[in-house]
Design a protein around this motif. Structure first.
Motif, short mmCIF file in Angstrom:
data_model
loop_
_atom_site.label_atom_id
_atom_site.label_comp_id
_atom_site.label_asym_id
_atom_site.label_seq_id
_atom_site.Cartn_x
_atom_site.Cartn_y
_atom_site.Cartn_z
N ALA A 117 0.84 -1.21 0.00
CA ALA A 117 0.00 0.00 0.00
C ALA A 117 0.87 1.26 0.00
CB ALA A 117 -0.94 0.00 1.21
N VAL A 118 1.94 1.25 0.75
CA VAL A 118 2.86 2.40 0.77
C VAL A 118 3.52 2.57 -0.59
CG1 VAL A 118 5.04 3.25 1.75
CG2 VAL A 118 3.26 2.38 3.27
N GLU A 119 3.93 1.46 -1.21
CA GLU A 119 4.56 1.54 -2.53
C GLU A 119 3.59 2.09 -3.56
OE1 GLU A 119 5.75 -2.50 -3.10
OE2 GLU A 119 7.67 -2.25 -2.04
N GLN A 120 2.34 1.63 -3.52
CA GLN A 120 1.34 2.11 -4.46
C GLN A 120 1.04 3.59 -4.25
OE1 GLN A 120 -1.94 -0.56 -3.83
NE2 GLN A 120 -1.12 -2.14 -5.20
N SER A 121 0.90 3.99 -3.00
CA SER A 121 0.61 5.41 -2.75
C SER A 121 1.81 6.28 -3.10
CB SER A 121 0.18 5.63 -1.30
OG SER A 121 1.23 5.30 -0.40
N ALA A 122 3.03 5.78 -2.90
CA ALA A 122 4.23 6.53 -3.29
C ALA A 122 4.28 6.69 -4.81
CB ALA A 122 5.48 5.84 -2.78
N SER A 123 3.91 5.63 -5.53
CA SER A 123 3.87 5.70 -6.99
C SER A 123 2.80 6.70 -7.45
CB SER A 123 3.58 4.31 -7.56
OG SER A 123 3.44 4.39 -8.96
N ALA A 124 1.62 6.66 -6.82
CA ALA A 124 0.55 7.61 -7.17
C ALA A 124 0.98 9.04 -6.86
CB ALA A 124 -0.73 7.26 -6.40
N LEU A 125 1.67 9.22 -5.75
CA LEU A 125 2.17 10.55 -5.39
C LEU A 125 3.19 11.04 -6.41
CD1 LEU A 125 2.37 12.92 -3.43
CD2 LEU A 125 4.09 11.61 -2.17
N ALA A 126 4.10 10.19 -6.83
CA ALA A 126 5.10 10.58 -7.83
C ALA A 126 4.43 10.93 -9.16
CB ALA A 126 6.11 9.45 -8.02
N ASP A 127 3.41 10.14 -9.56
CA ASP A 127 2.68 10.44 -10.80
C ASP A 127 1.96 11.78 -10.70
OD1 ASP A 127 3.53 8.00 -11.79
OD2 ASP A 127 1.60 6.98 -11.45
N ALA A 128 1.32 12.02 -9.58
CA ALA A 128 0.61 13.30 -9.39
C ALA A 128 1.58 14.47 -9.39
CB ALA A 128 -0.18 13.27 -8.09
N ALA A 129 2.72 14.30 -8.75
CA ALA A 129 3.73 15.37 -8.73
C ALA A 129 4.25 15.65 -10.14
CB ALA A 129 4.88 14.99 -7.79
N GLU A 130 4.45 14.62 -10.93
CA GLU A 130 4.91 14.79 -12.31
C GLU A 130 3.86 15.51 -13.15
OE1 GLU A 130 7.19 14.92 -15.62
OE2 GLU A 130 7.81 14.41 -13.57
N ARG A 131 2.59 15.11 -13.00
CA ARG A 131 1.50 15.80 -13.72
C ARG A 131 1.43 17.26 -13.30
NH1 ARG A 131 -1.40 11.34 -12.24
NH2 ARG A 131 -2.74 12.56 -10.85
N ARG A 132 1.61 17.50 -12.03
CA ARG A 132 1.60 18.89 -11.52
C ARG A 132 2.71 19.70 -12.16
NH1 ARG A 132 3.99 21.73 -7.01
NH2 ARG A 132 2.60 23.39 -6.34
N ARG A 133 3.92 19.14 -12.21
CA ARG A 133 5.05 19.85 -12.84
C ARG A 133 4.75 20.16 -14.30
NH1 ARG A 133 8.11 16.66 -9.35
NH2 ARG A 133 8.19 14.92 -10.81
N GLU A 134 4.18 19.17 -15.00
CA GLU A 134 3.86 19.37 -16.42
C GLU A 134 2.80 20.46 -16.60
OE1 GLU A 134 2.67 15.51 -17.70
OE2 GLU A 134 4.71 14.73 -17.75
N LEU A 135 1.76 20.40 -15.77
CA LEU A 135 0.70 21.42 -15.87
C LEU A 135 1.22 22.81 -15.51
CD1 LEU A 135 -2.34 19.47 -14.38
CD2 LEU A 135 -2.01 20.20 -16.74
N LEU A 136 2.03 22.88 -14.47
CA LEU A 136 2.60 24.17 -14.09
C LEU A 136 3.49 24.74 -15.19
CD1 LEU A 136 3.42 23.83 -10.28
CD2 LEU A 136 1.72 25.29 -11.36
N ALA A 137 4.27 23.87 -15.81
CA ALA A 137 5.12 24.32 -16.91
C ALA A 137 4.27 24.84 -18.06
CB ALA A 137 6.03 23.19 -17.38
N LYS A 138 3.18 24.14 -18.35
CA LYS A 138 2.29 24.56 -19.43
C LYS A 138 1.63 25.91 -19.09
CE LYS A 138 -1.88 23.23 -21.90
NZ LYS A 138 -3.00 22.31 -21.95
N VAL A 139 1.11 26.03 -17.88
CA VAL A 139 0.45 27.27 -17.47
C VAL A 139 1.46 28.41 -17.40
CG1 VAL A 139 -0.76 28.39 -15.56
CG2 VAL A 139 -1.44 26.12 -16.30
N ASP A 140 2.66 28.13 -16.90
CA ASP A 140 3.70 29.16 -16.87
C ASP A 140 4.02 29.66 -18.28
OD1 ASP A 140 3.86 29.10 -14.13
OD2 ASP A 140 5.69 27.87 -14.06
#
Length: 142
Positions: free
Chosen positions: A26-49
């Motif tokens: 469960a920790v590994e899965q949530s860590a993977s989901a967190l990393a995916d969300a952080a990557e999407r956030r970086r991509e969206l922020l770069a696009k909006v910037d």
């Protein structure tokens, strides 16, 4: 009896280990989901910037074009909702070629004369034609 107690202890230990393995997964899965969300956030922020940079550059160009057309930094600043010092700073930094191109896209700007405005058309007493005989001919009916 001792073997029964030992078997119970082994089963309890195995159950505990299974719960621990599930918790680790469960920790590994949530860590993977967190990393995916952080990557999407970086991509969206770069696009909006990037969109903000483009919009800011277009706004700055528009402010300089307005100030150039009006030939009044104060009025341009008031209309654009920015400070006069910002308009003057933008006039120094924005590419002059881009300003000229944008003005050309907007249409021809009639140059304003400095000083006194041009004299109005002179209209004679006889009318717009300025010809006494023509005006007399119209009055006579002919």
């Amino acid at each position: 009896m001792a073997s029964r107690t030992g078997n119970d202890a082994v089963r309890a230990l195995q159950a505990r280990q299974e719960v621990e393995r599930r918790a680790v997964r469960a920790v590994e899965q949530s860590a993977s989901a967190l990393a995916d969300a952080a990557e999407r956030r970086r991509e969206l922020l770069a696009k909006v910037d990037g969109e903000v940079r483009d919009a800011t550059a277009a706004h700055e160009l528009s402010v300089v074009v307005l100030a150039t057309i009006l030939r009044d930094d104060g009025l341009a600043a008031e209309l654009a909702g920015v400070d006069v010092s910002r308009v003057r700073a933008l006039r120094r930094t924005v590419d002059g070629k881009a300003v000229r191109e944008r003005i050309a896209q907007l249409g021809t700007v009639m140059p304003r004369r400095r000083g006194r405005p041009p004299a109005p058309e002179v209209v004679s007493r006889q009318g717009v034609m300025g010809d006494a005989e023509s005006a007399a001919g119209l009055v006579d009916g002919g």
